[in-house]
Motif scaffolding. Structure first.
Motif, PDB file in Angstrom:
ATOM      1  N   THR A  11       4.591 -12.921   1.143  1.00 19.26           N
ATOM      2  CA  THR A  11       4.377 -11.758   2.007  1.00 19.26           C
ATOM      3  C   THR A  11       3.414 -10.799   1.340  1.00 19.26           C
ATOM      4  O   THR A  11       3.624 -10.426   0.200  1.00 19.26           O
ATOM      5  CB  THR A  11       5.701 -10.987   2.236  1.00 19.26           C
ATOM      6  OG1 THR A  11       6.772 -11.778   1.738  1.00 19.26           O
ATOM      7  CG2 THR A  11       5.875 -10.598   3.668  1.00 19.26           C
ATOM      8  N   MET A  13       1.710  -7.075   0.622  1.00 20.76           N
ATOM      9  CA  MET A  13       2.276  -5.720   0.645  1.00 20.76           C
ATOM     10  C   MET A  13       1.799  -4.986   1.890  1.00 20.76           C
ATOM     11  O   MET A  13       2.568  -4.271   2.522  1.00 20.76           O
ATOM     12  CB  MET A  13       1.826  -4.952  -0.594  1.00 20.76           C
ATOM     13  CG  MET A  13       2.541  -5.345  -1.856  1.00 20.76           C
ATOM     14  SD  MET A  13       4.324  -5.231  -1.707  1.00 20.76           S
ATOM     15  CE  MET A  13       4.550  -3.516  -2.039  1.00 20.76           C
ATOM     16  N   LYS A  38       0.702  -8.056  -3.434  1.00 22.06           N
ATOM     17  CA  LYS A  38       1.462  -7.278  -4.410  1.00 22.06           C
ATOM     18  C   LYS A  38       0.680  -7.217  -5.724  1.00 22.06           C
ATOM     19  O   LYS A  38       0.154  -8.227  -6.193  1.00 22.06           O
ATOM     20  CB  LYS A  38       2.805  -7.965  -4.647  1.00 22.06           C
ATOM     21  CG  LYS A  38       3.778  -7.149  -5.456  1.00 22.06           C
ATOM     22  CD  LYS A  38       5.133  -7.824  -5.450  1.00 22.06           C
ATOM     23  CE  LYS A  38       6.201  -7.006  -6.163  1.00 22.06           C
ATOM     24  NZ  LYS A  38       5.801  -6.450  -7.424  1.00 22.06           N
ATOM     25  N   VAL A  72       3.835  -3.321   6.555  1.00 21.21           N
ATOM     26  CA  VAL A  72       3.907  -2.840   5.182  1.00 21.21           C
ATOM     27  C   VAL A  72       5.163  -3.392   4.532  1.00 21.21           C
ATOM     28  O   VAL A  72       6.270  -3.100   4.989  1.00 21.21           O
ATOM     29  CB  VAL A  72       3.916  -1.295   5.135  1.00 21.21           C
ATOM     30  CG1 VAL A  72       4.039  -0.828   3.696  1.00 21.21           C
ATOM     31  CG2 VAL A  72       2.663  -0.727   5.765  1.00 21.21           C
ATOM     32  N   ASP A  73       4.988  -4.204   3.524  1.00 20.60           N
ATOM     33  CA  ASP A  73       6.107  -4.800   2.806  1.00 20.60           C
ATOM     34  C   ASP A  73       7.123  -5.424   3.765  1.00 20.60           C
ATOM     35  O   ASP A  73       8.330  -5.222   3.634  1.00 20.60           O
ATOM     36  CB  ASP A  73       6.783  -3.722   1.937  1.00 20.60           C
ATOM     37  CG  ASP A  73       7.651  -4.343   0.856  1.00 20.60           C
ATOM     38  OD1 ASP A  73       7.443  -5.532   0.536  1.00 20.60           O
ATOM     39  OD2 ASP A  73       8.553  -3.647   0.355  1.00 20.60           O
ATOM     40  N   GLU A  90       8.590   3.997   0.911  1.00 19.39           N
ATOM     41  CA  GLU A  90       8.107   2.959  -0.007  1.00 19.39           C
ATOM     42  C   GLU A  90       6.617   3.099  -0.299  1.00 19.39           C
ATOM     43  O   GLU A  90       6.082   2.374  -1.119  1.00 19.39           O
ATOM     44  CB  GLU A  90       8.362   1.554   0.575  1.00 19.39           C
ATOM     45  CG  GLU A  90       9.788   1.323   1.042  1.00 19.39           C
ATOM     46  CD  GLU A  90      10.794   1.468  -0.087  1.00 19.39           C
ATOM     47  OE1 GLU A  90      10.399   1.249  -1.249  1.00 19.39           O
ATOM     48  OE2 GLU A  90      11.955   1.820   0.204  1.00 19.39           O
ATOM     49  N   ARG A 168       6.395   1.208  -3.656  1.00 17.02           N
ATOM     50  CA  ARG A 168       5.900  -0.134  -3.892  1.00 17.02           C
ATOM     51  C   ARG A 168       4.385  -0.178  -3.778  1.00 17.02           C
ATOM     52  O   ARG A 168       3.758  -1.097  -4.253  1.00 17.02           O
ATOM     53  CB  ARG A 168       6.539  -1.085  -2.883  1.00 17.02           C
ATOM     54  CG  ARG A 168       8.008  -0.702  -2.682  1.00 17.02           C
ATOM     55  CD  ARG A 168       8.861  -1.813  -2.255  1.00 17.02           C
ATOM     56  NE  ARG A 168       8.564  -3.044  -2.977  1.00 17.02           N
ATOM     57  CZ  ARG A 168       9.263  -4.138  -2.826  1.00 17.02           C
ATOM     58  NH1 ARG A 168      10.267  -4.149  -1.997  1.00 17.02           N
ATOM     59  NH2 ARG A 168       8.945  -5.234  -3.483  1.00 17.02           N
ATOM     60  N   ILE A 169       3.826   0.824  -3.110  1.00 21.56           N
ATOM     61  CA  ILE A 169       2.376   0.928  -2.985  1.00 21.56           C
ATOM     62  C   ILE A 169       2.011   2.387  -3.193  1.00 21.56           C
ATOM     63  O   ILE A 169       2.748   3.281  -2.784  1.00 21.56           O
ATOM     64  CB  ILE A 169       1.887   0.571  -1.563  1.00 21.56           C
ATOM     65  CG1 ILE A 169       2.566  -0.672  -1.058  1.00 21.56           C
ATOM     66  CG2 ILE A 169       0.376   0.447  -1.520  1.00 21.56           C
ATOM     67  CD1 ILE A 169       2.425  -0.848   0.428  1.00 21.56           C
ATOM     68  N   THR A 200       0.680  -1.657  -7.048  1.00 21.89           N
ATOM     69  CA  THR A 200      -0.215  -1.981  -5.943  1.00 21.89           C
ATOM     70  C   THR A 200      -0.901  -0.690  -5.515  1.00 21.89           C
ATOM     71  O   THR A 200      -0.220   0.296  -5.211  1.00 21.89           O
ATOM     72  CB  THR A 200       0.570  -2.556  -4.757  1.00 21.89           C
ATOM     73  OG1 THR A 200       1.421  -3.578  -5.243  1.00 21.89           O
ATOM     74  CG2 THR A 200      -0.351  -3.084  -3.685  1.00 21.89           C
TER      75      THR A 200
END
Lengths: 253, 367
Positions: A11, A13, A38, A72-73, A90, A168-169, A200
């Protein structure tokens, strides 16, 4: 730095497909497709009005769009507010004008969202915040108000504030454009460190030195389109499009 | 930022005053022929106004006694205020029950002072107690009818007590309602926006005196027979509804001054609408419009005197009522001065507090 694209399996990001956006009659984004894996660092550059800021602002839905889909994610953006807040949690964002909350101290700026959105205890949020303030090298300013800090310091606080949410980003929207020249380096150094730790990142910036050092891919946008997307080496030494060459000629002097 | 030469000497008089009084007087009062003339004129006007007033109000005034026969000095007859003070402060509230009002006021002050000081823990709890629990206690105390307290009907409440009750209720309720209306007016939802705009424009467009008159005279016509809510309560509701509309516009001014980036930063961190407003936007917006809010509070405080027209006697009402006492005819100057002084003292305190609050909330330069 790494030049090979990570395998396009698993997957991504961020996955943007067929994104179109209009302001009235004027089309700001035209058929944008963008896939960010990612750990990838993407730098987006282009002349002003090319839609680069608008593009990354679509990723956390600060801008709406009329066509296309953004995942997104693994979460597809929709009109649903809860879904939006879930995504925004996130996705960290650093703004050109810092946008620190001027009525809160540096520490409170960093703990606000972890406490109210992540439901962390105050003690835990403060521990994390001081940790990140240490990493951006301003722990001693924790009890000051943003108005008492220099631009470079404010931007580093803004980065720490985003990191406290453990995103995460991270999206950077021209993070150094509003800074005095002597403060740009202190912010870039922090960003380079983040990149090296595997965050990321999507950066809209004109700092080509930064792009050369850390980017996996440099994207050139003009008039709402992605004109060129290449690894930094190729991008700087051998750009394919005339418009890219022209832009690079102007920006690199 | 560059400072022009001479900037200090003209714009910071107090600073220079300590350095050189004569130089200060020269630059600020006699810097040219026109300046000198105006200064002399002002001094002359002060000279013909102030000393006679002090002579009348203090030197020649009569302070003690209990009837007008004691007023023989030729100056102000403060005996009038002294004799009537009880009524001015409590209206027709029975004298032997006035301790209840004093107790209620004391409790109010004890709750308010810690909230007004900064750096006091549990402020939120205290404020919630003041807004939710205190009114019940105060009403039970003032009205009575339990624990052996005799009932004092609201039409007996009056004087400064009534002024303060109306003002405090109006201030405490109009700020939150006004804030909600301001948020509603800026809402993305058309129905809510339209409702708030209509409300604000409607209530702002009518004079308070009309609102009070409606609440007092017309509203009962719509109520079923036998259902007749208290006149004081109706006046309170009228004042709160009216002032909320004004407050909404003041708060909206503050909301509009907050840069878009603050909303975006809050959104980007995942804060929801109410969190964004409550934690990020309103604290900054309300701080910006403290002068406007306090201005509205002061206007509200003075507007409470209008309840006179629906037969409630606040401080000014009680003072004017006393003018009609055949025993004390001709002392209206003293009465008005007294009422004016009390109003001024309260309004000036609010103003000073707001300035102190602004200073203590100041957090450096805006970016």
């Amino acid at each position: 730095m790494t030049n090979e694209d990570p395998a396009p399996t698993g997957t991504p990001m961020v996955d943007i497909r067929g994104l179109n956006k209009w302001y009235g009659e004027f089309q700001v984004l035209k058929d944008i497709d963008l896939r960010v894996e990612k750990g990838q660092r993407i730098v987006i550059c282009g002349p002003s009005g090319s839609g680069k800021s608008t593009l990354i602002r679509c990723i956390n839905r600060l801008e709406t769009y009329q066509q296309g889909r953004i995942v997104v994610d693994g979460i597809e953006l929709s009109e649903n507010l809860r879904n939006l807040e879930q995504v925004r949690r996130e996705v960290g964002m650093v703004f050109q004008h810092f946008n620190l909350f001027s009525h809160l101290t540096v520490l409170e700026n960093c703990t606000l969202a972890p406490i109210w959105v992540r439901r962390q205890s105050r003690a835990q949020a403060e521990r994390t915040a001081l940790d990140y303030l240490e990493r951006v090298r301003i722990p001693e300013q924790a009890d000051k108000y943003p108005g008492q800090l220099s631009g470079g310091q404010q931007q580093r606080v803004a980065i720490a504030r985003s990191l406290c949410m453990n995103p995460r980003i991270l999206l950077f929207d021209e993070p150094t454009s509003a800074l005095d020249p002597e403060m740009i380096k202190e912010v870039l150094d922090v960003m380079i460190e983040l990149a090296e730790e595997g965050m990321t990142m999507l950066c809209v910036t004109h700092e080509m030195g930064f792009a050369r050092t850390v980017a996996d891919r440099v994207i050139f946008m003009d008039a709402g389109c992605i004109v060129e997307s290449a690894e930094p080496d190729t991008f700087f030494s051998n750009p394919r499009h005339a418009r890219t060459r022209e832009f690079l000629g102007q920006i690199l002097g | 930022m560059s400072t022009k030469p001479g900037y200090l000497s003209t714009n910071t008089p107090s600073f220079h005053f300590y350095l050189a009084p004569l130089a200060w007087i020269r630059t600020n009062l006699f810097s040219g022929p026109v300046d000198s003339l105006l200064t002399l004129l002002a001094l002359y006007l002060l000279w013909i106004g102030i000393p006679p007033f002090i002579q009348w109000a203090i030197m020649d005034a009569d302070w003690v006694g209990n009837s007008r026969d004691q007023c023989i000095g030729g100056g102000a007859c403060w005996v009038f205020v002294r004799v009537r003070l009880d009524q001015f402060l409590y209206g027709a509230y029975p004298t032997d029950q006035q301790w209840r009002v004093n107790l209620g006021l004391l409790l109010f002050v004890l709750l308010l002072v810690p909230i007004m000081l900064r750096q006091v823990p549990y402020k939120g709890v205290l404020a919630a107690f003041l807004i939710v629990v205190y009114p019940v206690i105060a009403y039970a105390l003032f009205y009575g009818g339990w624990l052996g307290l005799p009932v004092v009907e609201t039409h007996q409440w009056g004087g400064l007590m009534l002024t303060l009750i109306l003002a405090v209720v109006g201030i405490v309720l109009s700020l939150p309602f006004g804030t909600l209306l301001a948020l509603g007016r800026r809402s993305d939802l058309p129905v809510i926006r339209a409702a708030c705009v209509t409300y604000i424009e409607l209530w702002r467009g009518v004079p308070l005196i009309t609102v009070l008159f409606m609440a007092s005279v017309m509203l009962p016509l719509f109520f079923p027979e036998g259902f007749n809510p208290d006149k004081l309560l109706r006046a309170m509701i009228g004042i709160v509804l009216f002032q909320s509309a004004y407050m909404a516009e003041v708060v909206r001014g503050g909301l509009q001054a907050i840069p878009k980036g603050q909303y975006e930063a809050a959104k980007a961190l995942g804060l929801g609408y109410w969190q964004t407003m409550g934690l990020v936007i309103l604290p900054q917006a309300l701080k910006l419009v403290i002068p406007g809010i306090v201005n509205t509070f002061i206007a509200l405080f003075k507007d409470t005197t209008l309840v006179l027209i629906i037969g409630l006697f606040d401080l000014l009402g009680k003072v004017q009522q006393a003018f009609n006492d055949p025993e004390w005819l001709g002392y209206s100057t003293e009465g008005y001065l007294f009422a004016g002084f009390i109003f001024w003292a309260f309004c000036f305190s609010m103003s000073r507090y707001s300035q102190a609050l602004e200073r203590s909330l100041h957090t450096g330069h805006k970016h």
